[in-house]
Design an enzyme around this catalytic site. Structure first.
Site, PDB file in Angstrom:
ATOM      1  CE  LYS A 291     -30.782 -14.580  -4.354  1.00  0.00           C
ATOM      2  NZ  LYS A 291     -31.832 -13.675  -4.904  1.00  0.00           N
TER       3      LYS A 291
ATOM      4  CE1 TYR B 241     -30.630  -9.323  -1.658  1.00  0.00           C
ATOM      5  CE2 TYR B 241     -31.205 -10.969  -0.017  1.00  0.00           C
ATOM      6  CZ  TYR B 241     -30.786 -10.644  -1.295  1.00  0.00           C
ATOM      7  OH  TYR B 241     -30.538 -11.636  -2.204  1.00  0.00           O
TER       8      TYR B 241
ATOM      9  CG  PHE C  77     -39.291  -7.383  -3.096  1.00  0.00           C
ATOM     10  CD1 PHE C  77     -37.999  -7.656  -2.675  1.00  0.00           C
ATOM     11  CD2 PHE C  77     -39.485  -6.422  -4.085  1.00  0.00           C
ATOM     12  CE1 PHE C  77     -36.907  -6.990  -3.210  1.00  0.00           C
ATOM     13  CE2 PHE C  77     -38.392  -5.743  -4.637  1.00  0.00           C
ATOM     14  CZ  PHE C  77     -37.101  -6.037  -4.196  1.00  0.00           C
TER      15      PHE C  77
ATOM     16  NE  ARG D 202     -25.298  -6.825 -12.958  1.00  0.00           N
ATOM     17  CZ  ARG D 202     -26.362  -6.852 -12.139  1.00  0.00           C
ATOM     18  NH1 ARG D 202     -26.261  -7.371 -10.926  1.00  0.00           N
ATOM     19  NH2 ARG D 202     -27.505  -6.329 -12.521  1.00  0.00           N
TER      20      ARG D 202
ATOM     21  CB  THR E 275     -33.832  -9.911 -11.271  1.00  0.00           C
ATOM     22  OG1 THR E 275     -32.677  -9.069 -11.197  1.00  0.00           O
ATOM     23  CG2 THR E 275     -34.348 -10.173  -9.871  1.00  0.00           C
TER      24      THR E 275
ATOM     25  NE  ARG F 162     -30.753 -14.380 -10.672  1.00  0.00           N
ATOM     26  CZ  ARG F 162     -30.304 -13.155 -10.470  1.00  0.00           C
ATOM     27  NH1 ARG F 162     -30.175 -12.315 -11.494  1.00  0.00           N
ATOM     28  NH2 ARG F 162     -29.966 -12.759  -9.255  1.00  0.00           N
TER      29      ARG F 162
ATOM     30  CG  ASN G 290     -33.460 -14.647  -8.052  1.00  0.00           C
ATOM     31  OD1 ASN G 290     -32.998 -15.042  -6.982  1.00  0.00           O
ATOM     32  ND2 ASN G 290     -33.339 -13.403  -8.457  1.00  0.00           N
TER      33      ASN G 290
ATOM     34  CG  HIS H  67     -26.955 -11.652  -4.567  1.00  0.00           C
ATOM     35  ND1 HIS H  67     -27.707 -10.524  -4.792  1.00  0.00           N
ATOM     36  CD2 HIS H  67     -25.726 -11.217  -4.195  1.00  0.00           C
ATOM     37  CE1 HIS H  67     -26.951  -9.452  -4.552  1.00  0.00           C
ATOM     38  NE2 HIS H  67     -25.748  -9.848  -4.185  1.00  0.00           N
TER      39      HIS H  67
ATOM     40  CD  GLU I 146     -23.551  -7.534  -2.650  1.00  0.00           C
ATOM     41  OE1 GLU I 146     -24.602  -6.881  -2.803  1.00  0.00           O
ATOM     42  OE2 GLU I 146     -23.165  -8.394  -3.463  1.00  0.00           O
TER      43      GLU I 146
END
Ligand code: CMP
Length: 139
Positions: A10, A50, A58, A86, A92, A103, A113, A116, A127
């Site tokens: 990110k 998203y 948010f 994951r 998250t 993270r 964070n 993704h 995705e």
């Protein structure tokens, strides 16, 4: 089974020059990079990505953040890739992420964070296809 999953490094992590550190954690885990590129999303692209979060409080801030700078998107492949990635990312919210996760190491808060990853097989397919044409998955 061998699976594919989708990853974003990110804007906060790219801005802080952490691309290499995060990719090192990914490849050290045994995941392989099937396709990868650096992109700067426009608002429509980020809102589409998203869309499932459109009604969340948010959403606006999340989209602003995701278009605030470039990101690195990749398709990762390997045994149990979706769950493996994951677990490698951690929770998250970086405050809740286990030691040794991406993270925990590099996330700053629940929004910024660092990364993704797809949350299941259907989203992984959707995705990957949202960002990559077939011929870009050369790995
Ligand atoms: P990600 O895994 O990309 O999925 C949705 C993103 O929304 C999440 O990571 C965070 O970057 C962001 N986000 C911001 N606030 C929240 C929140 N309260 N709960 C979940 N995700 C949030």
């Amino acid at each position: 089974a061998i699976e594919q999953t989708f990853s974003i490094i990110k804007p906060d992590a790219v801005e802080r020059n952490l691309i290499g550190d995060i990719l090192k954690m990914i490849t050290d885990s045994g995941l392989r990079i099937k396709g990868m590129k650096m992109i700067h999303m426009d608002r429509a692209k980020a809102e589409g990505f998203y869309a499932v979060h459109r009604e969340r409080p948010f959403f606006g801030e999340l989209v602003d953040y995701m278009i605030s700078g470039p990101v690195v998107v990749s398709c990762l492949e390997g045994e149990n890739a979706i769950e493996k990635y994951r677990a490698l990312m951690g929770a998250t919210n970086p405050a809740d992420a286990a030691p040794g996760t991406i993270r925990a190491a590099f996330g700053q808060n629940i929004q910024n964070n660092a990364c993704h990853g797809s949350d299941g097989p259907d989203t992984a397919r959707t995705e990957v296809a949202y960002f990559f044409d077939k011929e870009e998955l050369v790995g």
